[in-house]
Design an enzyme around this catalytic site. Structure first.
Site, mmCIF file in Angstrom:
data_model
loop_
_atom_site.group_PDB
_atom_site.id
_atom_site.type_symbol
_atom_site.label_atom_id
_atom_site.label_comp_id
_atom_site.label_asym_id
_atom_site.label_seq_id
_atom_site.Cartn_x
_atom_site.Cartn_y
_atom_site.Cartn_z
ATOM 1 N N TYR A 157 56.207 -14.160 -8.084
ATOM 2 C CA TYR A 157 55.503 -14.341 -6.800
ATOM 3 C C TYR A 157 56.198 -15.432 -5.971
ATOM 4 O O TYR A 157 56.453 -15.259 -4.783
ATOM 5 C CB TYR A 157 54.052 -14.702 -7.091
ATOM 6 C CG TYR A 157 53.117 -14.697 -5.904
ATOM 7 C CD1 TYR A 157 52.568 -13.508 -5.431
ATOM 8 C CD2 TYR A 157 52.751 -15.879 -5.278
ATOM 9 C CE1 TYR A 157 51.688 -13.504 -4.350
ATOM 10 C CE2 TYR A 157 51.873 -15.888 -4.201
ATOM 11 C CZ TYR A 157 51.343 -14.706 -3.741
ATOM 12 O OH TYR A 157 50.467 -14.701 -2.671
ATOM 13 N N SER A 188 52.985 -17.343 1.648
ATOM 14 C CA SER A 188 52.034 -18.075 0.801
ATOM 15 C C SER A 188 52.504 -19.524 0.741
ATOM 16 O O SER A 188 53.689 -19.802 1.008
ATOM 17 C CB SER A 188 52.040 -17.470 -0.617
ATOM 18 O OG SER A 188 51.391 -18.325 -1.534
HETATM 19 N N1 LIG Z 1 44.304 -14.551 -1.577
HETATM 20 C C1 LIG Z 1 45.060 -15.633 -1.534
HETATM 21 O O1 LIG Z 1 44.674 -16.729 -1.966
HETATM 22 C C2 LIG Z 1 46.443 -15.555 -0.941
HETATM 23 C C3 LIG Z 1 47.127 -16.753 -0.741
HETATM 24 C C4 LIG Z 1 48.400 -16.711 -0.175
HETATM 25 C C5 LIG Z 1 48.964 -15.502 0.191
HETATM 26 N N2 LIG Z 1 48.264 -14.352 -0.015
HETATM 27 C C6 LIG Z 1 48.927 -13.108 0.401
HETATM 28 O O2 LIG Z 1 48.096 -12.429 1.307
HETATM 29 C C7 LIG Z 1 48.389 -11.032 1.267
HETATM 30 C C8 LIG Z 1 47.091 -10.240 1.136
HETATM 31 O O3 LIG Z 1 46.520 -10.549 -0.117
HETATM 32 P P1 LIG Z 1 44.959 -10.509 -0.432
HETATM 33 O O4 LIG Z 1 44.630 -11.810 -1.048
HETATM 34 O O5 LIG Z 1 44.192 -10.039 0.738
HETATM 35 O O6 LIG Z 1 44.983 -9.435 -1.598
HETATM 36 P P2 LIG Z 1 44.198 -8.073 -1.852
HETATM 37 O O7 LIG Z 1 44.529 -7.704 -3.243
HETATM 38 O O8 LIG Z 1 42.774 -8.206 -1.456
HETATM 39 O O9 LIG Z 1 44.898 -7.076 -0.821
HETATM 40 C C9 LIG Z 1 46.201 -6.638 -1.011
HETATM 41 C C10 LIG Z 1 46.441 -5.428 -0.138
HETATM 42 O O10 LIG Z 1 47.777 -4.986 -0.399
HETATM 43 C C11 LIG Z 1 47.750 -3.593 -0.641
HETATM 44 N N3 LIG Z 1 48.809 -3.223 -1.567
HETATM 45 C C12 LIG Z 1 49.032 -3.718 -2.808
HETATM 46 N N4 LIG Z 1 50.053 -3.054 -3.387
HETATM 47 C C13 LIG Z 1 50.482 -2.141 -2.488
HETATM 48 C C14 LIG Z 1 51.472 -1.127 -2.508
HETATM 49 N N5 LIG Z 1 52.248 -0.916 -3.575
HETATM 50 N N6 LIG Z 1 51.634 -0.363 -1.414
HETATM 51 C C15 LIG Z 1 50.834 -0.517 -0.346
HETATM 52 N N7 LIG Z 1 49.867 -1.440 -0.270
HETATM 53 C C16 LIG Z 1 49.683 -2.239 -1.336
HETATM 54 C C17 LIG Z 1 46.377 -3.304 -1.227
HETATM 55 O O11 LIG Z 1 46.007 -1.942 -1.002
HETATM 56 C C18 LIG Z 1 45.504 -4.276 -0.431
HETATM 57 O O12 LIG Z 1 45.065 -3.675 0.774
HETATM 58 C C19 LIG Z 1 49.353 -10.837 0.100
HETATM 59 O O13 LIG Z 1 50.676 -10.736 0.587
HETATM 60 C C20 LIG Z 1 49.175 -12.114 -0.705
HETATM 61 O O14 LIG Z 1 50.315 -12.427 -1.457
HETATM 62 C C21 LIG Z 1 47.020 -14.334 -0.570
#
Ligand SMILES: NC(=O)c1ccc[n+]([C@@H]2O[C@H](COP(=O)([O-])OP(=O)(O)OC[C@H]3O[C@@H](n4cnc5c(N)ncnc54)[C@H](O)[C@@H]3O)[C@@H](O)[C@H]2O)c1
Length: 261
Positions: free
Chosen positions: A156, A143
């Site tokens: 985080y 991130s």
């Molecule tokens: N959305 C943003 O703005 C953003 C920005 C920077 C980084 N990220 C990172 O991107 C990645 C994906 O996030 P997203 O935004 O798609 O979120 P999201 O909540 O849509 O998806 C998260 C995924 O992680 C899985 N997950 C969560 N806890 C889990 C567990 N205990 N065991 C197995 N699977 C688990 C969920 O089932 C889901 O498929 C994350 O690592 C997040 O930190 C997101």
């Protein structure tokens, strides 16, 4: 930039960024191990739909990665099902925001377990497979908060900074093995992960969802754009290609200029 016959595990890929990454890899010919917390029948339906859409084998795997033993078991299950494992994208992640003095210990531990320990355990198991094959690609979804900080994101930011450091160590240890290990550092990407933050901003400023999103993005991200998950998927696919063989140990911002300031 094809990935035909490569086997790719994308953790947390039943929605959001993970699903877009799975689609980007499948679109280039990779076979996909989808993974997530949804019920098995729902996961299987999603896998069948993705297989139909992209014309590649897709299988669903469950497993709560907060449980240490689930991580190696996931890698083993994928390797057993497909016979190899070429690409791992550590994408599963979670978020909780609170001022540091009030940050709940349980949320701290949960975030470290899913966002930092799980990628460590998955890499520990996957790297020997990739070394034996002489080729591998690992992409860790960190991130901007792996590079800079924001208030109320103690757990985080700590986990994502840790993931960037972990990525660099893994890159150094595998540099002569035909593997690359990189981190991607996204800014704001529209997924369910942000729902609580968008709702909180809307309540704080009396804004509807669209207004709250505009307000959040305007605060820190120069391109003023809530990015679609596909923008991350395509960068992952590039890092997994042979064209990116020389890139390892990088922490690549996909952040609309956030960390350029
Ligand atoms: N959305 C943003 O703005 C953003 C920005 C920077 C980084 N990220 C990172 O991107 C990645 C994906 O996030 P997203 O935004 O798609 O979120 P999201 O909540 O849509 O998806 C998260 C995924 O992680 C899985 N997950 C969560 N806890 C889990 C567990 N205990 N065991 C197995 N699977 C688990 C969920 O089932 C889901 O498929 C994350 O690592 C997040 O930190 C997101």
């Amino acid at each position: 930039m094809r990935l035909d016959d490569r086997v790719a595990l994308v953790t947390g890929s039943t929605q959001g960024i993970g699903l877009a990454i799975a689609g980007a890899l499948a679109g280039k010919g990779a076979q996909i191990a989808l993974h997530g917390l949804c019920p098995a029948d729902e996961g299987r339906r999603l896998a069948d739909a993705q297989a139909g859409r992209w014309g590649v084998p897709v299988a669903f795997f469950g497993g709560d990665l907060a449980m240490p033993e689930a991580n190696a078991a996931l890698v083993d299950a994928v390797a057993q099902r497909f016979g190899r494992i070429d690409i791992v994208v550590n994408n599963a992640g979670t978020q909780h925001t609170a001022p540091l003095p009030e940050f709940p210990l349980g949320e701290w531990d949960r975030i470290q377990a899913i966002n930092l320990r799980a990628p460590f355990l998955v890499m520990q198991r996957a790297i020997p497979h990739m070394r034996a094959q002489g080729w591998g690609r690992i992409v860790n979804i960190a991130s901007v908060h792996g590079l800079v900080a924001s208030i109320h994101k103690a757990a985080y930011c700590a986990a994502k900074h840790g993931l960037v450091g972990l990525t660099r160590v893994a890159a150094l240890e595998t540099a002569t093995d035909g593997l690359t290990v990189n981190a991607i550092c996204p800014g704001w990407v529209e997924t369910p992960l942000l729902d609580a933050q968008i709702a909180a901003r809307g309540a704080q400023k009396g804004l509807d969802r669209a207004g709250a999103i505009r307000d959040l993005v305007a605060e820190k991200q120069p391109n003023q754009t809530m990015m679609p998950p596909a923008w991350i998927g395509e960068v992952v696919a590039f890092l997994c290609s042979d064209a990116a063989a020389g890139i390892t140990g990088a922490a690549l911002p996909v952040d609309g200029g956030w960390t350029a300031q």
